[in-house]
Design a protein around this motif. Structure first.
Motif, short mmCIF file in Angstrom:
data_model
loop_
_atom_site.label_atom_id
_atom_site.label_comp_id
_atom_site.label_asym_id
_atom_site.label_seq_id
_atom_site.Cartn_x
_atom_site.Cartn_y
_atom_site.Cartn_z
N GLN A 206 -6.85 31.52 27.74
CA GLN A 206 -7.38 31.84 26.42
C GLN A 206 -6.72 31.02 25.30
O GLN A 206 -7.38 30.34 24.54
CB GLN A 206 -7.19 33.33 26.13
CG GLN A 206 -8.03 34.23 27.02
CD GLN A 206 -7.99 35.66 26.53
OE1 GLN A 206 -6.96 36.32 26.57
NE2 GLN A 206 -9.12 36.14 26.03
N ASP A 219 -11.81 36.58 23.53
CA ASP A 219 -11.95 38.02 23.36
C ASP A 219 -10.55 38.61 23.18
O ASP A 219 -9.77 38.68 24.12
CB ASP A 219 -12.62 38.61 24.61
CG ASP A 219 -12.85 40.11 24.48
OD1 ASP A 219 -12.24 40.74 23.59
OD2 ASP A 219 -13.63 40.65 25.28
N PHE A 546 -14.26 43.48 30.59
CA PHE A 546 -14.57 42.51 29.54
C PHE A 546 -15.64 41.52 29.96
O PHE A 546 -16.19 40.82 29.14
CB PHE A 546 -13.29 41.78 29.10
CG PHE A 546 -12.32 42.72 28.44
CD1 PHE A 546 -12.56 43.17 27.14
CD2 PHE A 546 -11.19 43.18 29.10
CE1 PHE A 546 -11.69 44.05 26.51
CE2 PHE A 546 -10.32 44.06 28.49
CZ PHE A 546 -10.57 44.50 27.19
N THR A 551 -18.50 41.68 24.65
CA THR A 551 -17.85 41.57 23.33
C THR A 551 -18.25 40.26 22.66
O THR A 551 -18.13 39.21 23.28
CB THR A 551 -16.32 41.51 23.48
OG1 THR A 551 -15.93 42.41 24.49
CG2 THR A 551 -15.62 41.79 22.17
N GLU A 553 -17.22 37.30 20.88
CA GLU A 553 -15.86 36.77 20.83
C GLU A 553 -15.46 36.33 19.43
O GLU A 553 -16.30 36.15 18.55
CB GLU A 553 -15.72 35.61 21.81
CG GLU A 553 -15.88 36.05 23.25
CD GLU A 553 -15.35 35.02 24.22
OE1 GLU A 553 -15.34 33.83 23.88
OE2 GLU A 553 -14.95 35.43 25.33
N SER A 554 -14.14 36.17 19.23
CA SER A 554 -13.62 35.78 17.92
C SER A 554 -13.29 34.30 17.90
O SER A 554 -12.72 33.79 18.86
CB SER A 554 -12.32 36.54 17.62
OG SER A 554 -12.58 37.90 17.52
N VAL B 44 -18.46 47.72 21.17
CA VAL B 44 -18.32 46.35 20.65
C VAL B 44 -19.15 46.12 19.39
O VAL B 44 -20.11 46.86 19.12
CB VAL B 44 -18.67 45.29 21.72
CG1 VAL B 44 -17.74 45.41 22.91
CG2 VAL B 44 -20.13 45.40 22.12
N GLY B 127 -14.18 42.48 17.13
CA GLY B 127 -15.08 42.60 18.27
C GLY B 127 -15.27 44.04 18.73
O GLY B 127 -16.10 44.32 19.58
N TYR B 128 -14.48 44.97 18.15
CA TYR B 128 -14.53 46.37 18.59
C TYR B 128 -14.55 47.30 17.39
O TYR B 128 -13.98 46.99 16.34
CB TYR B 128 -13.31 46.69 19.47
CG TYR B 128 -13.25 45.83 20.70
CD1 TYR B 128 -13.82 46.24 21.90
CD2 TYR B 128 -12.66 44.56 20.64
CE1 TYR B 128 -13.81 45.43 23.01
CE2 TYR B 128 -12.64 43.74 21.76
CZ TYR B 128 -13.21 44.17 22.94
OH TYR B 128 -13.20 43.36 24.03
#
Lengths: 559, 176
Positions: A206, A219, A546, A551, A553-554, B44, B127-128
Motif C-alpha cells: 500500500q 484503503d 476489504f 470501499t 479508496e482514498s 462504506v 471511506g467509512y
C-alpha cells in the motif's frame, strides 16, 4: 542431573567465535543506543513544547517531525537493534556453539542499518511527519517507507539466524531441552516473523506503491487492520528480552536460583501464541471492523495477561530465594537484604513495579467497554511510556551494564553512577507518566502540539495546568538519566581491562533444572502451526472483507 | 511427561486464570446485558464525493444535510463531516438525557472525535461512516476534539456541543 549440567558447561567456545559474536553484538547495540541518544532530547523537547511554557519553541512542523522521529527511533530502531545484539550473544553463549552464519548476520545488520539511514533523512527533514504509526492516507516521502521496510527485512535475517541456530542445536542434542534463555529468544524471533507480516504487507503493497506514484489510492481501513496485526505483538517483541534478563541473568546476579524453569517455558509459549492474533483491541474505536471480531480479540488480549502474571510470580519468588540466602528473615525481611547495588537486581525490581502499574493500565485499554474513555487521550502515551520506556528500557540498560564488560573487555565505569542513573530513570518515568495518565482521564487528547485551540473550554484547560507543569520535571529527569547512560557506556570504553574470568558468560540455574521437558515445551513447529490456525481464524475474515465491501479508496494526502 | 509445579505456583496460576475469567465475565455482562459496545458499524462511503447526491452514501453528508435532525421514529441524529481542520457544523445543540445518534464521515484523512467525560470517542476513517450513540447527562458547553493526528494544524481541529434542557431543545427545521 549435576553431571549433565557440568558437562554442557565444559564445552568451551572458540575464541574466534566469541570475538565474532562480541563484535556483532557491540555494533548492534551501538546503533540501538545511538538512536536512543538522538531520540531522547527530542522527547524532552516535545514535552516542553507542548506544555506551552516556552512560546519561543512552539512550532507544529518541528513538533510533528520530532514526534515521528522520536517514535521511529525509540520504538523501532532502539528495540530492533538491541534485540538483535542481545539475541546473537545469547544464541552463541547459551547454546555453546558458533553462530550459524556470521556473514548472514552482518548482511541483516547492514540492510537494517541502511534502512535506518533511509528513513532518518526524510524524518529529520520533515518529509515524513506521519508519526511512527504511518497513518495513511497521509503519505510521506517514499524513502521513509523503503527505509522502514529494509529495517524489517534486516531483522528477519536475525530471526532466521536464531531459528537455524536452535534447530541445529536440537539436532545435535536430541531430547534435551533447549536452554531456557534460548527457547525464549527463538520464540521471540518467530513471534516477530509472524507479527511483522502485517506492517510489511501494509508498507509493501500500500504505502510504497502510493508514495512512489505507482498506485493512485489505498484503503485506509485495510491499512489499519494490517497494522493492528503488528501493533500489539511488537510490544511483546520488545518486552521479551526484558523477561529473559529476569529469568536467565537476574537469579544469579541476585545470588540465588530461578524459582521455576518449566513454568517459564509455559509462560514463553503463551506469550508467543496469545500476543499476535489479538491486535484488534487497538481498533476498538474504529468503524471498520464489526463488534464480534473485537470481542473475540478481547478474550485473547486478557489471556496474554496470564504469562505476565506468571512471570511476576516467578521473578518475585526468585528474588525472595536470593534475599533469604543473603540472610533475610520474616515475611518481608528478604526485601531488605537484596543487593540493590547490583544494576540487574535494582533494574528488575524497578521494572516489576512499573510493570504492575502499567499492566493495570493495559487492562483498562484492553477492556472492550472501557476503552472509549481513554482511547487517543494522553492516557495512552502514559501507558506505553511506562511499559516500554520504563519496564522494558530499564532492563535494556541493565542488560547493557551486564554485557558491556563481557563484550568490550573494559571495566564498567562507576557502579555508583550506574545505580544513580537507574534511580533517575525510575523516578523520572513516574513523574512523567502519572500526570499523563491523569491528563487522559480528564480529557486531554494525545498527539497535539499545542492546547491553544482548547482555551475556548477554559475550565477544562485550567484543569490540565498542574499536570502539564509536573511532566516537565519528569522529562528533564529522564533526559539527565538517559544522557548519563550513554556517558557511562562511553567512559567504560576508556576503563582498564577486566580479567578473563569476568568475561565468562553463564546463565542462572533453576532450583530444579529439567533434564527433559514435554515435547510441546521444546517444540517450535507445533507452535507455528497453532499460530497459523489462530491467526487465520482471528484475522482471516477481517482482512478479506476489504476485497468485497467495496470501499471507495482514498488518494494520497499531504500533512 | 509431567512438569514440576510448585504448590504455591499452582495456586497463583489458578488465581491468575480466575482474574482473567472475572474480567471476561464483567465485559461480557456489560456487552450482553447493558449493550455496551465500541462503535463498530462497517459502512462504506465515498469520501471524495460527500457533496454529491449520487454514488455510495447517497448525499447523506451533503452540505445542506449536516447538523441535527429528527428522524420519523423520533431518533435525534447529528450528521457531521470531519475535514482538515474542523467539524462541520462547528457547533451543535442536543437535548440532555436523550440518546443522540452521531453519523460522521471524513472528507480527507484520518480524524477522530473525543468529547471528554463521555463515551463519545470514535475514529473517523476516510471511506467509512462512523456511528456512535451517546446520551449526555450534564448541561452546558463541551468541546468536541479531534483526537487523531490529521496534519500540522491538527491541534486546532475543534468544535463545540451544547447540551440543553429537553424543553429548550428546538429543532431547526431543515429541508427534507
Amino acid at each position: 542431573m549435576t553431571e549433565s549440567t557440568l558437562s554442557s558447561r565444559d564445552i568451551a567456545l572458540s575464541e574466534e567465535s566469541t570475538n565474532t559474536t562480541n563484535k556483532l553484538a557491540f555494533w548492534n547495540f551501538f546503533i540501538a543506543f545511538a538512536a536512543f541518544a538522538l531520540a531522547l532530547p527530542m522527547g524532552a523537547y516535545q514535552v516542553l513544547e507542548r506544555s506551552g511554557m516556552v512560546p519561543a519553541i512552539e512550532n507544529a512542523a518541528v513538533y510533528y517531525a520530532s514526534t515521528s522521529t522520536h517514535g521511529v527511533l525509540m520504538a523501532y530502531v532502539l528495540s530492533t537493534f538491541f534485540i538483535m545484539g542481545f539475541g546473537y550473544h545469547t544464541a552463541v553463549h547459551s547454546l555453546k556453539q558458533k553462530l550459524w552464519s556470521p556473514t548472514f548476520a552482518w548482511a541483516g545488520f547492514w540492510i537494517a542499518a541502511i534502512g535506518v539511514v533511509l528513513a532518518a533523512i526524510p524524518l529529520l527533514t520533515g518529509h515524513a511527519s506521519v508519526l511512527y504509526t504511518f497513518y495513511p492516507p497521509e503519505i510521506a516521502h517514499p524513502s521513509f517507507y523503503i527505509g522502514a521496510a529494509l529495517l524489517v527485512v534486516g531483522s528477519w535475517f536475525w530471526c532466521i539466524d536464531m531459528v537455524v541456530s536452535t534447530v541445529t542445536w536440537k539436532r545435535a542434542n536430541p531430547g534435551k531441552p533447549v536452554p531456557l534463555v534460548m527457547y525464549g529468544t527463538v520464540l521471540n524471533a518467530m513471534l516477530w516473523l509472524w507479527t511483522s507480516i502485517g506492517v510489511a504487507s501494509e508498507v509493501l503493497f500500500q504505502l510504497i506503491p502510493v508514495s512512489m506514484g505507482w498506485a493512485d489510492s489505498l484503503d485506509p481501513g485495510l491499512s489499519r487492520v494490517l497494522f493492528s496485526e503488528t501493533l500489539h505483538a511488537i510490544v511483546y517483541f520488545w518486552l521479551f528480552p526484558c523477561y529473559l534478563v529476569m529469568y536467565a541473568i537476574l537469579p544469579k546476579e541476585a545470588g540465588g536460583k530461578l524459582f521455576s524453569d518449566e513454568i517459564a517455558r509455559v509462560a514463553f509459549v503463551m506469550l508467543f501464541i496469545f500476543s499476535v492474533p489479538i491486535g484488534m483491541h487497538h481498533l476498538y474505536m474504529d468503524p471498520i471492523v464489526a463488534a464480534g471480531w473485537k470481542l473475540l480479540h478481547m478474550f485473547g488480549t486478557f489471556m496474554v495477561a496470564v504469562p505476565t502474571l506468571i512471570t511476576g510470580f516467578t521473578i518475585i519468588a526468585t528474588l525472595e530465594i536470593a534475599g533469604r540466602l543473603r540472610g533475610g528473615k520474616g515475611l518481608f525481611g528478604w526485601l531488605k537484604t537484596l543487593d540493590y547495588q547490583n544494576p540487574v537486581v535494582l533494574a528488575s525490581v524497578f521494572s516489576l513495579l512499573m510493570l504492575t502499574v502499567g499492566g493495570w493500565g493495559g487492562v483498562i485499554n484492553a477492556s472492550y467497554s472501557l476503552n472509549a474513555l481513554v482511547h487517543n487521550t494522553q492516557w495512552v502515551p502514559g501507558h506505553f511510556h511506562l511499559i516500554y520506556g520504563g519496564t522494558t528500557i530499564i532492563m535494556y540498560f541493565a542488560a547493557a551494564y551486564w554485557l558491556w564488560p563481557k563484550i568490550t573487555g573494559h571495566q564498567l565505569f562507576s557502579n555508583k553512577l550506574v545505580i544513580t542513573q537507574l534511580w533517575l530513570w525510575f523516578v523520572g518515568m513516574w513523574i512523567t507518566t502519572i500526570p499523563w495518565h491523569y491528563l487522559g482521564i480528564i480529557g486531554q487528547p494525545r498527539r497535539v502540539d499545542t492546547l491553544q485551540a482548547y482555551q475556548q473550554s477554559e475550565e477544562l484547560v485550567r484543569s490540565w495546568d498542574f499536570s502539564m507543569l509536573i511532566m516537565n520535571f519528569g522529562a528533564l529527569t529522564l533526559l539527565v538519566s538517559g544522557l548519563l547512560f550513554v556517558y557511562i557506556l562511553f567512559m567504560t570504553s576508556r576503563q582498564p581491562m577486566v580479567s578473563d574470568s569476568e568475561r565468562v558468560v553463564s546463565y542462572s540455574e533453576a532450583i530444579h533444572p529439567p533434564l527433559q521437558v514435554p515435547h510441546l515445551l521444546n517444540s517450535l513447529s507445533f507452535w507455528n502451526w497453532a499460530m497459523l490456525i489462530y491467526l487465520v481464524a482471528s484475522y482471516g475474515y477481517p482482512v478479506l472483507q476489504f476485497w468485497f465491501i467495496g470501499t471507495p479508496e482514498s488518494p494520497a494526502w499531504g500533512y | 511427561m509431567a512438569i514440576h509445579i510448585d504448590p504455591l505456583e499452582k495456586k497463583w496460576i489458578i488465581m491468575s486464570a480466575a482474574m482473567v475469567l472475572l474480567a471476561w465475565l464483567i465485559i461480557l455482562y456489560f456487552a450482553a446485558v447493558k449493550d455496551v459496545h465500541p462503535p463498530s458499524n462497517v459502512e462504506v462511503i465515498d469520501s471524495a464525493r460527500l457533496h454529491l447526491d449520487s454514488g455510495i452514501g447517497g448525499g447523506e453528508f451533503a452540505e445542506d444535510k449536516l447538523g441535527v435532525r429528527q428522524d420519523p421514529d423520533g431518533t435525534i441524529v447529528v450528521t457531521i463531516v470531519a475535514a482538515r481542520y474542523g467539524f462541520y457544523p462547528q457547533h451543535v445543540e442536543v437535548p440532555v438525557d436523550t440518546p443522540v445518534k452521531f453519523r460522521m464521515a471524513s472528507f480527507d484523512v484520518l480524524h477522530g472525535v473525543l468529547i471528554p467525560f463521555s463515551n463519545m470517542n470514535t475514529m473517523i476513517v476516510p471511506g467509512y461512516i462512523a456511528e456512535v450513540t451517546s446520551s449526555f447527562t450534564q448541561l452546558g458547553d463541551f468541546p468536541v476534539i479531534c483526537q487523531e493526528y490529521c496534519g500540522l494544524a491538527h491541534a486546532y481541529m475543534y468544535g463545540m456541543i451544547k447540551i440543553v434542557p429537553k424543553d429548550e431543545f428546538k429543532l431547526i427545521a431543515r429541508a427534507n
